[in-house]
Design an enzyme around this catalytic site. Structure first.
Site, PDB file in Angstrom:
ATOM      1  N   LYS A 135      -9.105  61.822 -17.434  1.00  0.00           N
ATOM      2  CA  LYS A 135     -10.298  62.169 -17.066  1.00  0.00           C
ATOM      3  C   LYS A 135     -11.085  63.589 -17.483  1.00  0.00           C
ATOM      4  O   LYS A 135     -10.236  64.698 -17.457  1.00  0.00           O
ATOM      5  CB  LYS A 135     -10.799  61.963 -15.619  1.00  0.00           C
ATOM      6  N   SER A 144     -14.325  56.265  -6.705  1.00  0.00           N
ATOM      7  CA  SER A 144     -14.327  56.484  -8.185  1.00  0.00           C
ATOM      8  C   SER A 144     -13.069  56.232  -8.956  1.00  0.00           C
ATOM      9  O   SER A 144     -13.107  56.076 -10.198  1.00  0.00           O
ATOM     10  CB  SER A 144     -14.866  57.994  -8.587  1.00  0.00           C
ATOM     11  N   SER A 147     -16.686  56.886 -10.998  1.00  0.00           N
ATOM     12  CA  SER A 147     -17.146  57.773 -11.963  1.00  0.00           C
ATOM     13  C   SER A 147     -16.157  57.561 -13.016  1.00  0.00           C
ATOM     14  O   SER A 147     -16.151  57.945 -14.210  1.00  0.00           O
ATOM     15  CB  SER A 147     -17.487  59.018 -11.657  1.00  0.00           C
TER      16      SER A 147
END
Length: 487
Positions: A80, A179, A155
């Site tokens: 990420k 998330s 997210s």
């Protein structure tokens, strides 16, 4: 799609170790899959193909010399965009950091490299991890591989979509209020939020420091177990890191349902009917196999979302104050005045959702409102922890849907932030209490969209959590068919 990528994670790992496939073959297959489908999915912000291929060749060389770094040497894992990798841009999907290159590795990255994993940075995300749909990225909107008109969750939507679309077998995300678990649910994956403090946050760009945790994604449970075994452990560079006995993936055994006390919650009318149906089907099977279902009162947890958003935005306001165009962040110097530089840099650098949360946090921390909002929220947070302690004195685990609905359409909730925040109704309380939780696949709705089941256990019981997940995976209707053709 290359036949290699159709193999389950465990088979890929065994094939690497036996020499049936090379890391170069596996990494090349991943690159070709990314070229094939990521134009539509938009999971990756950037990928240095030459660098990952060079890393794969080095892995193959080590194996030929009989010196692999571990059983994972040569295995791809996506990262990420808020996890720092040395000499690589870490933008948090924000304009203000679009040119920032990290001078150091995050601890989790160091641990992955020590074991020979091949890093695939950078996956898209909601800007600074603020969002539940990955629509808040400053650069692109990631799409759900099961339906390109729908969101992948957030997210960590880029990491989840990359794994669900078979671009990579594994990925790392971060979980502040759901998330990792919510995108895992909407993309049909296993996604773990570890106990707070068991995985180092050093090198994770902070959103809300008392809530953030790094966690893994995989299409198969064993991938999450293996990644957690690698990235967990005490780190002196993270003051919130906790010393615990080293977790061993080999210790995980399927949980016997007979005599297992399972906390269950009452479904409410606003929950999608197919989610309720899948949940009830799981509970009925557990009852048949000898588990004891215990009703728990989750009504007090209706306050979890406002508590979470007061605490998270307050910490966000503090953490993001460093991005001012001088210490960190792109500089916009139009007038030569210092105050204008701060204002212009932050105004142009941050997106609407980040600005909204900074304002909310600044308000709740202001002198006139601190006690009424932030102080009260911290007291309520302590009550949530106590409530969970009470639950776990009666049950071994809590099972509930991860998300109240399957993936919604892109743009459906962007104009109503409150509706977006409600997507985290069952995930935020876990972060407030610092507990471990995992989303596991629980079948799909009539449109083929995945449904997720959240398992929560007491602190530091990841082993039991994995054992329960392993046993649940054998129940009828839990499997997901991942899409091969994505257009």
């Amino acid at each position: 799609m290359n036949e290699i990528l159709k193999k389950p994670y465990v088979e890929l790992k065994d094939s690497l170790n036996s020499g049936k496939i090379s890391s170069t073959e596996l990494v090349s297959a991943c690159i070709n899959r990314i070229r094939e489908v990521d134009g539509a999915v938009k999971a990756f912000l950037y990928l240095d193909e030459k660098k990952v291929l060079n890393s794969a060749e080095e892995s193959d060389k080590r194996r030929k010399e009989g010196k692999p770094l571990s059983e994972f040497d040569g295995m791809p894992v996506a990262i990420k965009d808020n996890i720092c990798i040395r000499d690589t841009i870490t933008s948090c999907s924000s304009k203000i950091l679009e040119n920032y290159k990290s001078p150091f590795h995050a601890t989790v990255v160091e641990k992955l490299l020590e074991k020979g994993f091949i890093l695939f940075p950078r996956t898209n995300m909601d800007e600074f991890a603020m969002g539940s749909s990955t629509e808040n990225s400053a650069f692109q909107t990631t799409r759900n591989p099961f339906d390109l008109e729908r969101i992948p969750g957030g997210s960590s939507g880029g990491s989840a979509a990359a794994v669900a679309a078979s671009m990579v077998p594994l990925a790392l995300g971060s979980d502040t209020g759901g998330s990792v678990r919510q995108p895992a649910s909407l993309c049909g994956l296993y996604g773990l939020k570890p106990t707070y403090g068991t995985v180092s946050r050093y090198g994770l760009v902070a959103y809300a420091s008392s809530l953030d945790q790094i966690g893994p994604f995989s299409r198969e449970l064993q991938g999450c177990i293996d990644l957690y075994s690698v990235i967990s452990g005490k780190d002196v560079r993270d003051s919130t890191s906790i010393h615990r006995p080293k977790f061993s993936a080999s210790d995980v055994q399927p949980q016997d349902f007979k005599g297992l006390k399972v906390g269950v919650i009452k479904m409410t009318p606003e929950i999608q009917s197919e989610v309720v149906k899948s949940y009830d089907k799981v509970l009925n099977q557990l009852k048949e196999k000898g588990a004891t279902l215990v009703d728990i009162d989750f009504s007090k947890f209706g306050f979890a979302i406002p508590i979470y958003y007061i605490i998270a935005t307050a910490e966000c306001s503090s953490n993001l104050s460093r991005f001012d165009g001088i210490r960190f962040g792109s500089r916009k110097d139009k007038t030569g005045k210092l105050e204008d530089l701060f204002v212009d840099s932050r105004t142009e650098g941050f997106g609407p959702e980040v600005k909204r949360r900074i304002l909310l946090g600044t308000f709740s921390l202001s002198a006139g409102y601190y006690d009424a909002y932030y102080g009260t929220a911290q007291k309520a947070r302590a009550l949530i922890r106590k409530e969970y302690e009470s639950f776990f004195s009666k049950v071994d685990c809590i099972l509930q849907p991860t998300s109240p609905t399957t993936a919604f359409k892109i743009g459906e909730k962007t104009k109503d932030p409150i509706q977006m925040y409600k997507a985290d109704i069952w995930t935020t309380s876990v972060n407030l209490a610092g507990l471990p939780a995992m989303s596991v696949p629980m079948g799909a709705d009539q449109k083929g969209l995945p449904i997720g089941l959240q398992i929560t256990t007491p602190h530091f019981q990841e082993g039991k959590l994995f054992g329960i997940a392993l046993a649940l995976s054998t129940l009828e209707g839990m499997n997901i068919q991942f899409p091969e053709s994505i257009k």
